[in-house]
Design an enzyme around this catalytic site. Sequence first.
Site, PDB file in Angstrom:
ATOM      1  N   ILE A 118       0.888  -1.157   0.000  1.00 45.26           N
ATOM      2  CA  ILE A 118       0.000   0.000   0.000  1.00 45.26           C
ATOM      3  C   ILE A 118       0.934   1.217   0.000  1.00 45.26           C
ATOM      4  CG2 ILE A 118      -0.171  -0.114   2.538  1.00 45.26           C
ATOM      5  CD1 ILE A 118      -2.883   1.134   2.430  1.00 45.26           C
ATOM      6  N   SER A 119       0.654   2.198  -0.874  1.00 42.59           N
ATOM      7  CA  SER A 119       1.561   3.347  -1.003  1.00 42.59           C
ATOM      8  C   SER A 119       1.552   4.194   0.259  1.00 42.59           C
ATOM      9  CB  SER A 119       1.146   4.216  -2.189  1.00 42.59           C
ATOM     10  OG  SER A 119       0.939   3.442  -3.337  1.00 42.59           O
TER      11      SER A 119
END
Length: 278
Positions: A118-119
């Site tokens: 997940i960024s």
Amino acid sequence: MGQERAVSGDPPRQRPRFPAGLQPAAAAAERRPQPLRPQRPLAEAARDAQRRTAPTGLGLDTAAVRQRMIVRLRADGISCAPVLQAMSHVPRHVFVDSALAAQAYEDTSLPIGLGQTISKPSVVARMLEWLMLGDTARAQGHLGRVLEVGTGCGYQTAVLCALATSVVSVERLLALHELACRHLSHFQLPVPCTLVAGDGMLGHAEAGPFDSIIAAAGGEDIPLAWMEQLAVGGRIVAPARAPNGLGQVLIVVDRLKDGWRRTVGEAVQFVPLKSGVA
Ligand code: SAH
């Protein structure tokens, strides 16, 4: 293309406000009045109080921690109010493994399984801010019809739903597509949202053209399919290989009446954009 799942109900009856609200189903349950029980054992009362501030059992007041994340994003130079507001409403901890939930509001990428991440919140915010500066988005004050490539755990999809009129999100790894379906089913999304299991390099022509296209995985270049499925006035924000061949950079593509304009942005590090499904 691929396997499609609508994760929100009917289109909104009235034009949504932007950023639109996003209520976890749990929050509604939390608001139910609690029966008064005099003379309860203290330990039980303490447990109840804890549940009220931490409905997910995290042991932290997630709204306050999220607010601190927003303060840090502002200090980092993010100034787009709708983006900050959208991110202040989406509980990032719900989208990561419970063992990592305590780190959910730090500015770090986190593993979501199958070698994907997940960024970081700051990268999500920066990309959404760029997207909000496209011609159509600026004129309308929202992202319009959005295509997201790389659904992952569904966190950014939820943020997009608070900024768009509709969202189509494509994920090539079936297990992550299923995970995002599960995560997003906990929310009452304010706009129609379709999750597709398929190869996002091909875009999703049947739902196009799109006003905004965003990718969370970087390839050699921006796929032609995305450029073709972008409406005039629309904008793509995606990572791709740097023009000098060293690492990745953010690329912004605007569709003009008579072609496309391409701008090269800052250096970034995203997982690879791969073709096919798995
Ligand atoms: N925004 C996501 C980030 C996920 S990481 C989140 O909030 O979790 C990027 C994702 O892009 C990975 O899940 C990876 O499987 C996916 N991906 C890579 N190439 C793809 C392609 N061609 N089509 C669709 N998804 C792709």
